[in-house]
Scaffold this motif. Sequence first.
Motif, PDB file in Angstrom:
ATOM      1  N   SER A 160     -41.743  -1.644   1.555  1.00  0.00           N
ATOM      2  CA  SER A 160     -40.842  -2.336   2.474  1.00  0.00           C
ATOM      3  C   SER A 160     -41.523  -3.565   3.082  1.00  0.00           C
ATOM      4  O   SER A 160     -40.938  -4.651   3.161  1.00  0.00           O
ATOM      5  CB  SER A 160     -40.403  -1.371   3.585  1.00  0.00           C
ATOM      6  OG  SER A 160     -39.603  -2.020   4.528  1.00  0.00           O
ATOM      7  N   LYS A 163     -41.822  -6.380   0.465  1.00  0.00           N
ATOM      8  CA  LYS A 163     -40.595  -7.163   0.281  1.00  0.00           C
ATOM      9  C   LYS A 163     -40.427  -8.202   1.375  1.00  0.00           C
ATOM     10  O   LYS A 163     -39.970  -9.326   1.122  1.00  0.00           O
ATOM     11  CB  LYS A 163     -39.381  -6.226   0.259  1.00  0.00           C
ATOM     12  CG  LYS A 163     -39.271  -5.404  -1.010  1.00  0.00           C
ATOM     13  CD  LYS A 163     -38.109  -4.425  -0.934  1.00  0.00           C
ATOM     14  CE  LYS A 163     -38.067  -3.537  -2.167  1.00  0.00           C
ATOM     15  NZ  LYS A 163     -36.978  -2.518  -2.068  1.00  0.00           N
ATOM     16  N   GLN A 164     -40.789  -7.848   2.604  1.00  0.00           N
ATOM     17  CA  GLN A 164     -40.668  -8.787   3.714  1.00  0.00           C
ATOM     18  C   GLN A 164     -41.700  -9.912   3.597  1.00  0.00           C
ATOM     19  O   GLN A 164     -41.373 -11.086   3.776  1.00  0.00           O
ATOM     20  CB  GLN A 164     -40.849  -8.052   5.049  1.00  0.00           C
ATOM     21  CG  GLN A 164     -39.733  -7.093   5.391  1.00  0.00           C
ATOM     22  CD  GLN A 164     -38.398  -7.777   5.617  1.00  0.00           C
ATOM     23  OE1 GLN A 164     -38.318  -8.969   5.885  1.00  0.00           O
ATOM     24  NE2 GLN A 164     -37.331  -7.020   5.494  1.00  0.00           N
ATOM     25  N   SER A 309     -36.956   3.524   9.672  1.00  0.00           N
ATOM     26  CA  SER A 309     -35.786   3.197   8.847  1.00  0.00           C
ATOM     27  C   SER A 309     -34.952   4.422   8.487  1.00  0.00           C
ATOM     28  O   SER A 309     -34.041   4.327   7.666  1.00  0.00           O
ATOM     29  CB  SER A 309     -36.246   2.506   7.557  1.00  0.00           C
ATOM     30  OG  SER A 309     -37.001   1.353   7.844  1.00  0.00           O
TER      31      SER A 309
END
Length: 373
Positions: A160, A163-164, A309
């Motif tokens: 995650s 990806k950021q 999340s």
Amino acid sequence: MSLIHYLKILSKVKIRIFPPKKSDLLIYDRPAVEAGFVDVLFKNQKYEIMDIRYETINLYILILSIFKSKLNLKKLSQYYKLIFLKKVNPKIVYTISDNNPAFYDLKNIYSKPIYISDQFGIAKVVNQTWPNDFSKKCTEMNKRSKNKLRADLVFVFNESEKKQMQKYIHGKIEALGTTKCNNFLLTKEQKKKQKKKITFINSGLYERTIHNEIKIFNYLKSYCIKKNIKLEMLSRKGAKSEKYYRDKFGKGNWKYLPSARGDLSAYRGLSNNSLIVFSHSSLGLEALAIGHRCVIFLHKLAKKNMRWSHSNEGFFWSNKLNSKNINKVINKIMNINLSTWEKKSKKIIKFYLEHDYKNKRKKKMIKKLFKKY
């Protein structure tokens, strides 16, 4: 930054007269050394440090920078970095200050070395969920220049985060967990050990979260008294802060565990026969990745800080901070068998923190880049 401000800084820092020595390894920002990361990935290698928090200033580099910048204060910092880099002439520039956008601009200032960033903690400065202060600053810097922010190798906690980071930083980005945590992994026998105590990881003494930490800890004190088991507090501070912690978290027969920056004491403080409880903590996530059985008690700020999340309620976590619910969750995780724990927790743990045991993949990637240099 005004000239007066610069002069105030100069009055407080250590001044180094001689130029930095040539070295294959340059550390950008001192915490990488103090926190023990350099010793893990680059054991026994000599290095130079470029201080960016004004711990030291190299007078030789500063004088050259002043002449080059022609007293243009906006350019002075860039010239200082450029001349410092050229003088050291490193093959690798390494940092754990992954939340500092300026590091990713060094490749544009001096492209010769291999630039490696290694994620240190959960936070990306003040606003920790994406978009945050880090991403906003990166966006501004990328808009101002044709040369985008970049690095040769960027290590992050998870997919995650990868990806950021890819939205703002150009380069090879790899999700391989945390460097210090990767030194540890519980054996099956260690994982099977009966839990005879609870270790609470303090997330910090911040004003916005301390009341929740105290609330959770008080419930844990009651639980441990009822069950006749030991309770420990793994703090964010050293031995000298024990009185402060006891004043804050109250009396009781609980053990204070100090932490020391730079060594691996925090990880070794996590006993195999402990159930680990935390609210929001990089070390808590690391404990999960190592193989410890954990319970997470969330609240609004904790969810934000950890970029939570998933749902509010789950297999080993909850946001209901009351005695009945806390007892229920702890009892469940305390008594569950190992195979069920691993089956139900594996995917969640991997989502928040990858694990590269002994940093084998990290070291292999660094070695590969070094050979190409």
